[in-house]
Design a protein around this motif. Sequence first.
Motif, short mmCIF file in Angstrom:
data_model
loop_
_atom_site.label_atom_id
_atom_site.label_comp_id
_atom_site.label_asym_id
_atom_site.label_seq_id
_atom_site.Cartn_x
_atom_site.Cartn_y
_atom_site.Cartn_z
N THR A 204 0.82 -1.22 0.00
CA THR A 204 0.00 0.00 0.00
C THR A 204 0.85 1.26 0.00
OG1 THR A 204 -0.15 0.16 2.43
CG2 THR A 204 -1.76 -1.23 1.31
N LEU A 205 2.16 1.13 0.07
CA LEU A 205 3.04 2.28 0.21
C LEU A 205 3.87 2.57 -1.04
CD1 LEU A 205 4.34 1.53 3.82
CD2 LEU A 205 2.52 3.11 3.16
N PRO A 427 -0.85 12.72 0.73
CA PRO A 427 0.01 13.29 1.78
C PRO A 427 1.33 12.55 1.94
CG PRO A 427 -1.85 12.13 2.75
CD PRO A 427 -2.12 12.22 1.28
N GLY A 428 1.34 11.24 1.68
CA GLY A 428 2.58 10.49 1.81
C GLY A 428 3.61 10.88 0.78
N GLY A 429 3.18 11.55 -0.29
CA GLY A 429 4.10 11.99 -1.32
C GLY A 429 4.82 13.28 -0.98
N PHE A 527 1.62 7.19 -9.31
CA PHE A 527 1.50 6.39 -8.08
C PHE A 527 0.04 6.26 -7.66
CE2 PHE A 527 1.23 6.52 -3.39
CZ PHE A 527 1.84 5.32 -3.08
N LEU A 528 -0.68 7.40 -7.62
CA LEU A 528 -2.09 7.34 -7.26
C LEU A 528 -2.93 6.68 -8.34
CD1 LEU A 528 -2.98 10.76 -5.55
CD2 LEU A 528 -2.94 8.49 -4.51
N ALA A 529 -2.56 6.89 -9.60
CA ALA A 529 -3.38 6.39 -10.70
C ALA A 529 -3.53 4.88 -10.69
CB ALA A 529 -2.78 6.85 -12.04
N VAL A 530 -2.57 4.18 -10.10
CA VAL A 530 -2.66 2.72 -10.05
C VAL A 530 -3.06 2.22 -8.66
CG1 VAL A 530 -1.07 2.33 -11.97
CG2 VAL A 530 -0.16 2.58 -9.65
N ASP A 533 -1.11 4.07 -2.08
CA ASP A 533 -1.58 4.46 -0.74
C ASP A 533 -2.94 3.86 -0.42
OD1 ASP A 533 0.51 5.79 0.40
OD2 ASP A 533 -0.23 7.81 0.01
N GLY A 534 -3.34 2.84 -1.18
CA GLY A 534 -4.61 2.17 -0.91
C GLY A 534 -5.82 2.82 -1.57
N PHE A 535 -5.60 3.85 -2.39
CA PHE A 535 -6.73 4.50 -3.06
C PHE A 535 -7.08 3.74 -4.34
CE2 PHE A 535 -5.42 8.08 -0.39
CZ PHE A 535 -6.65 8.53 0.05
#
Length: 580
Positions: A204-205, A427-429, A527-530, A533-535
Amino acid sequence: MTARCLTTLLLTMLAGCAADRVATRPAPIEVGILAINDFHGNIQPPHLAITAPDGTTAVPAGGAAYLASAIATLRRAHPNSITVSAGDMTGASPLPSSIFLDEPTIAAMNAIGVDLNAVGNHEFDRGTTELLRLQNGGCDRNATPLPCQIDKNFPGARFRYLAGNTITASGESLLPGTAIRRFGRGSRQVTIGFIGLTTRTTATLVSPTGIRGIHFADEADTANRLVPALRKAGADTIVLLIHEGAYPRPDTDPDACDGLSGPIVDIAGRLDPAIQVIVSGHTHKAYICPGIAGRSLLLTSAGKFGTLVTDMTLRFDPRTKRLIDSTARNVIVQGEGFDANGSTIAVSDAVPRFAADPAVATIVDRYVAAAEPLAKRIVGRMTRAPAPKDGPPRNHETELGNLVADAQLAAMSLPANGGAQVAFMNPGGLRTDLKVGQDGTVTFADAYAVQPFGNILMVRTFTGAQLRAVLEQQFEMAGGKPLILSVAGMTYAFDRSRPVGHRVSDILVQGRPLDDAAPYRVSMSNFLAVGGDGFTGFSAGQDIAAGTVADVDALADYLGRATVTPPAVNRIADRTPPAG
């Protein structure tokens, strides 16, 4: 001679023999373990101050050259020793290491003499293929920066990476899970088994595309499964190197563990008793716990960025080879004073000082010089720095998050880049606060430090309903803690007391109410697109622009357009009623 005299003489002789046996009892066999964790490529001093034992003096700490000297000094006090790391040695690194794919950090750690590293989640930032290149060497290109820019024959790590819970589709581990090391000679030799694990939350990270086919198994279950083979190989005790950790109470002495909580506590409680030492990391906290899980199980962590080294001593009975005692302390890596945000942090005689190791200093200087023209380039100006984040900015709106989201929307709203209407930033980015010079200038190194992951921006189209689902997902993350995304081009409110799926309300896109049936173009990192962070809701979007703009370049370009004032924190309204 009377019987009584004979008895007295015999007792005296026996007592003398017993005393001789006590006096000649062989000394314990000692093994030193020197440990670091969460170095994150900080080959230069990271401009952090560590409080000295007097409780009042803050001293400068860290830097690979000083770390090398500290480890060498501590190593000399141990006839038998090993140097280990509990993960995140690389990844999320400052520019002088990251821009060269962390090859500088590997070179420095080779020179320092690290023996084992249990990989952390950030070692997977650029994917498994690049991780294996850092281990094995070579110049194959697996990531955005070019490899081998300085060292044309990059040899890879001379130390062994361990991660026994990185399970591939075939059921095997991507990396070895264990190592055996023997210390001493002849009858005074002991054998220590080492288990290396990463956090099971790694999936998830990091970007899912970089770890396809990898399953991160439960830490305690994996460790226990690996114990029998180490015992069979002759291990007298077992040390667990694990990239997972805990949180002591704030302001806890780094040699204590007051109020300890966190995942490692549960893991420790489920471990096989053969595991008698845990070297941990991940939380960036420093602690020494001489006994957890109701037994004499030593747990350590050396904070972050090479500012501390855990100096551990294990003592073994020379006859039985049983571990009879283990102690540890965290040693501050105090080097030279430095200028941090305009103020000099002086060295202190209350803490030992370490000179820079010449060989490691040469490595660091070589890469810093190569990165310097890019690092010092002024990319823009601000009226002031964004407000410092209060701990990890994972559950509230921040000026920095809004600034980065604004920069990404500005870049990707251009028709040629996809015409985005909304931008999301996880936020982790946001790795650190954005530093701004006294004259308001921001350098590329400052911008890079905020976003060192090398992500590329993309534009995807979502229905209004899909966007609503993503916003709702912020409150359904693992552990029950919210993970609030920064937004640009959008405002909304939430109430965590409302039922699941109905917590978000009053969503406006470009000032207009969200239409569940309408399409919207959304900017985000690859990163978010795939689903990073669990999104997982972001994976529902349809690609518009595949992405050619790096996130750090978007920020640099935005700051270069005009003098920027940090944006207001007024996009997300928390309407959750106060507890009680």
